[in-house]
Structures are given as structure tokens and as C-alpha cells.
Design a protein around this motif. Structure first.
Motif, PDB file in Angstrom:
ATOM      1  N   LEU A 182       0.670  -1.377  -0.023  1.00  0.00           N
ATOM      2  CA  LEU A 182      -0.128  -0.127   0.180  1.00  0.00           C
ATOM      3  C   LEU A 182       0.668   1.173   0.088  1.00  0.00           C
ATOM      4  O   LEU A 182       0.426   2.262  -1.075  1.00  0.00           O
ATOM      5  N   SER A 183       1.695   1.021   0.658  1.00  0.00           N
ATOM      6  CA  SER A 183       2.507   2.465   0.931  1.00  0.00           C
ATOM      7  C   SER A 183       3.736   2.700  -0.853  1.00  0.00           C
ATOM      8  O   SER A 183       3.683   3.714  -0.796  1.00  0.00           O
ATOM      9  N   LYS A 184       3.978   1.816  -1.386  1.00  0.00           N
ATOM     10  CA  LYS A 184       4.997   1.686  -1.892  1.00  0.00           C
ATOM     11  C   LYS A 184       3.739   1.783  -3.438  1.00  0.00           C
ATOM     12  O   LYS A 184       4.272   3.002  -4.165  1.00  0.00           O
ATOM     13  N   LEU A 185       2.188   2.080  -3.481  1.00  0.00           N
ATOM     14  CA  LEU A 185       1.620   2.450  -4.401  1.00  0.00           C
ATOM     15  C   LEU A 185       1.229   3.315  -4.315  1.00  0.00           C
ATOM     16  O   LEU A 185       1.121   4.179  -4.945  1.00  0.00           O
ATOM     17  N   GLU A 222       4.571   4.379   7.780  1.00  0.00           N
ATOM     18  CA  GLU A 222       4.588   3.041   8.399  1.00  0.00           C
ATOM     19  C   GLU A 222       3.730   4.257   9.877  1.00  0.00           C
ATOM     20  O   GLU A 222       2.990   3.085  10.460  1.00  0.00           O
ATOM     21  N   GLY A 223       4.218   4.728  10.682  1.00  0.00           N
ATOM     22  CA  GLY A 223       3.337   5.046  11.956  1.00  0.00           C
ATOM     23  C   GLY A 223       1.786   5.192  11.618  1.00  0.00           C
ATOM     24  O   GLY A 223       1.298   5.633  12.742  1.00  0.00           O
ATOM     25  N   LEU A 269       0.706   4.255   9.054  1.00  0.00           N
ATOM     26  CA  LEU A 269      -0.443   3.161   8.009  1.00  0.00           C
ATOM     27  C   LEU A 269      -1.038   1.872   8.833  1.00  0.00           C
ATOM     28  O   LEU A 269      -2.498   1.681   8.836  1.00  0.00           O
ATOM     29  N   TYR A 270       0.092   1.784   9.723  1.00  0.00           N
ATOM     30  CA  TYR A 270      -0.240   0.223  10.798  1.00  0.00           C
ATOM     31  C   TYR A 270      -1.243   0.999  11.491  1.00  0.00           C
ATOM     32  O   TYR A 270      -2.872   0.403  11.532  1.00  0.00           O
ATOM     33  N   PRO A 271      -1.413   2.011  12.332  1.00  0.00           N
ATOM     34  CA  PRO A 271      -2.587   1.528  13.072  1.00  0.00           C
ATOM     35  C   PRO A 271      -4.056   2.385  12.657  1.00  0.00           C
ATOM     36  O   PRO A 271      -4.479   1.743  12.587  1.00  0.00           O
ATOM     37  N   ILE A 272      -3.658   2.843  11.375  1.00  0.00           N
ATOM     38  CA  ILE A 272      -5.357   3.009  10.994  1.00  0.00           C
ATOM     39  C   ILE A 272      -5.217   1.115  10.040  1.00  0.00           C
ATOM     40  O   ILE A 272      -6.839   1.158  10.441  1.00  0.00           O
ATOM     41  N   LEU A 273      -4.666   0.796   9.626  1.00  0.00           N
ATOM     42  CA  LEU A 273      -4.897  -0.715   8.870  1.00  0.00           C
ATOM     43  C   LEU A 273      -5.338  -1.440  10.640  1.00  0.00           C
ATOM     44  O   LEU A 273      -6.945  -2.593  10.443  1.00  0.00           O
ATOM     45  N   HIS A 274      -4.898  -1.445  11.481  1.00  0.00           N
ATOM     46  CA  HIS A 274      -5.394  -2.153  12.614  1.00  0.00           C
ATOM     47  C   HIS A 274      -6.875  -1.937  13.022  1.00  0.00           C
ATOM     48  O   HIS A 274      -7.552  -2.235  13.699  1.00  0.00           O
ATOM     49  N   LYS A 275      -6.998  -0.389  13.137  1.00  0.00           N
ATOM     50  CA  LYS A 275      -8.411   0.541  13.015  1.00  0.00           C
ATOM     51  C   LYS A 275      -9.440  -0.937  12.234  1.00  0.00           C
ATOM     52  O   LYS A 275      -9.890  -0.409  13.531  1.00  0.00           O
ATOM     53  N   LEU A 276      -8.986  -0.213  10.787  1.00  0.00           N
ATOM     54  CA  LEU A 276      -9.728  -1.056  10.519  1.00  0.00           C
ATOM     55  C   LEU A 276     -10.176  -2.084   9.864  1.00  0.00           C
ATOM     56  O   LEU A 276     -11.485  -2.897  10.486  1.00  0.00           O
ATOM     57  N   GLU A 277      -9.256  -3.248  10.796  1.00  0.00           N
ATOM     58  CA  GLU A 277      -9.411  -4.397  11.451  1.00  0.00           C
ATOM     59  C   GLU A 277     -10.559  -4.455  12.138  1.00  0.00           C
ATOM     60  O   GLU A 277     -11.415  -5.748  12.820  1.00  0.00           O
TER      61      GLU A 277
END
Lengths: 115, 115
Positions: A30-33, A46-47, A49-57
DNA sequence: TTTTTATACCTAATTTGCTTATACATAAGA
DNA sequence: TCTTATGTATAAGCAAATTAGGTATAAAAA
């Protein structure tokens, strides 16, 4: 590179939208795209990205599955049914917001040359 | 009403742009104008508005002058030379950002039907 | 062969730009 | 008389990011 304040607030929408394009994607992908498509004008760190992904999950908008590539593990994210709905809503909201902003900053008269 | 996260980050740009349209405006006038032009889809609350205006003044992007209307005082804000430059830059950044977002979320192939 | 870069994930402390809530005061309208 | 509109201001709190760190494997460059 756009100022942080501007990008802030659009990242979740961007992620949902990109996940909607493909079956599944992993964080690094995702970050590359985002970097590639925007010529680094928008960067998903990443700081953020990952919190957002975890929240979405946590909110059940995405589900994950781990895949091994050699000795490294990728965590793939895919939209759930709710996630797909949310992605469309967020995208529409963003597009409408942009229209509203243009209207606000460049107001055009309703009638032109009507005489 | 758009989500706060979305509006956040665009308010300073909006204020600078609106101040650029007129010779001078006061806070209450700005908030009314934004409400009216966006049909209340964007609302400039006082808690956001005044701190931004004070910051702009501190940064010498605007100058103020007080005017008495009856028994009430209006604080008019006008762009300085630097403020005008900044307003244009911020507006361009916002417009470019919106283009980038569209490119990111709705990537179009470069060549269409080229066969 | 060692060092750097790319891949791949994660999180804690901090910053920041707002919201929410409150305050004060005048003028007009119900 | 009470409410709404006009007009400015600030303090406490929150949430989404930044900044900065950590862990680990793989490939490329020195």
C-alpha cells in the motif's frame, strides 16, 4: 510533498479505496503504491499506515490473512462487505468535499451572460 | 456536514483565500460566508476561526483594524503582501492536492484505445 | 565480506489542529 | 421578557497524525 495538515484526514479514505481496487494488499504494498502513483507527493508512513489498518480490522472493515514469502511474513488485508460500503461512502464524501471546496474558493455565478 | 478530519487542514487555506477576495473581512463575516457558500457543509466554528486569525496576524500574513459599528467592535482582517503570496501558494497546493488525490483514487491509463 | 538498501511488520511518545464548552457583551426580534 | 443574532475570545480535551524508535530477513553494493 504536500503539507501534513492537508494529507491528514484523507489517509483512511485512500487506504479503503486502494483495498477496494485489488482483492487484497499488504501494508508495505500500500505504501509503495501510494508513493508511486503520487510521485511521492503523498507518502503513507508506517506510523500512520499500521495504526489505521489495525483500526480498520478492529472495526471489521477489513480481514487479514498471513502469507509466507520465503522467510518473511506478509499480512494481507481485504475489505469485508461493510468495508466495501464504507469505502464507497468515504470516497464519495471526499469527492463531494473537493467539489464544495472548489465552490467555496472559486465561486461561479449561477447565470452567465443571461442578457 | 463533512467529517472533521476532512475539513481539518483546509481551514487556513480557506480563510486566506476568502480574505484575498475582499479588501478586508471580520471573523463573524468569514464564518457566515463559509456557511452560506457551502450550504453549511463546511462550518468555521469560532474555536477554530479565531485562533487561526490570531496566528495569521502573528505570522504577519494579515493586519487588523478595529471598526466601531454602533456600540460593537468589529475586527477587520486584511492580507499583507506576504499574506497574498501565501494565499496563492496555499490555494495552489490545495488544488494540486485534489488533483493528486483524484489521480490516486481513479488512476486513468495514459493511452486510451491506441491500437 | 561487510555494509547498505529494500522488504516487512510494529508501537510509544509527542505534536497539532481542531472540537467542545464557556465567557462576555450589544442589538434586534418574538 | 426571553430568545436569537451579532461579535470576539480562550481553555480543556481529543484523535489523527508525526517522529522516532524497535525487530527481522533478503538482496545488492562497496
Amino acid at each position: 510533498m504536500y503539507s501534513n495538515e492537508l494529507v491528514r484526514g484523507t489517509l483512511k479514505t485512500i487506504i479503503l479505496q486502494l483495498l477496494g481496487e485489488q482483492n487484497q494488499m499488504y501494508g508495505y504494498e500500500l505504501s509503495k503504491l501510494v508513493k508511486e502513483r503520487t510521485q511521492e507527493k503523498i507518502v503513507l508512513t508506517e506510523g500512520a499506515l499500521y495504526p489505521i489498518l489495525h483500526k480498520l480490522e478492529k472495526d471489521k472493515l477489513v480481514v487479514t490473512n498471513l502469507e509466507k514469502v520465503g522467510n518473511r511474513t506478509r499480512k494481507y488485508y481485504a475489505l469485508t462487505s461493510n468495508g466495501k460500503t464504507s469505502a464507497k461512502e468515504k470516497k464519495n464524501e471526499l469527492l463531494e468535499f473537493m467539489e464544495t471546496l472548489k465552490m467555496l474558493m472559486e465561486p461561479k455565478p449561477i447565470m452567465l451572460c443571461n442578457y
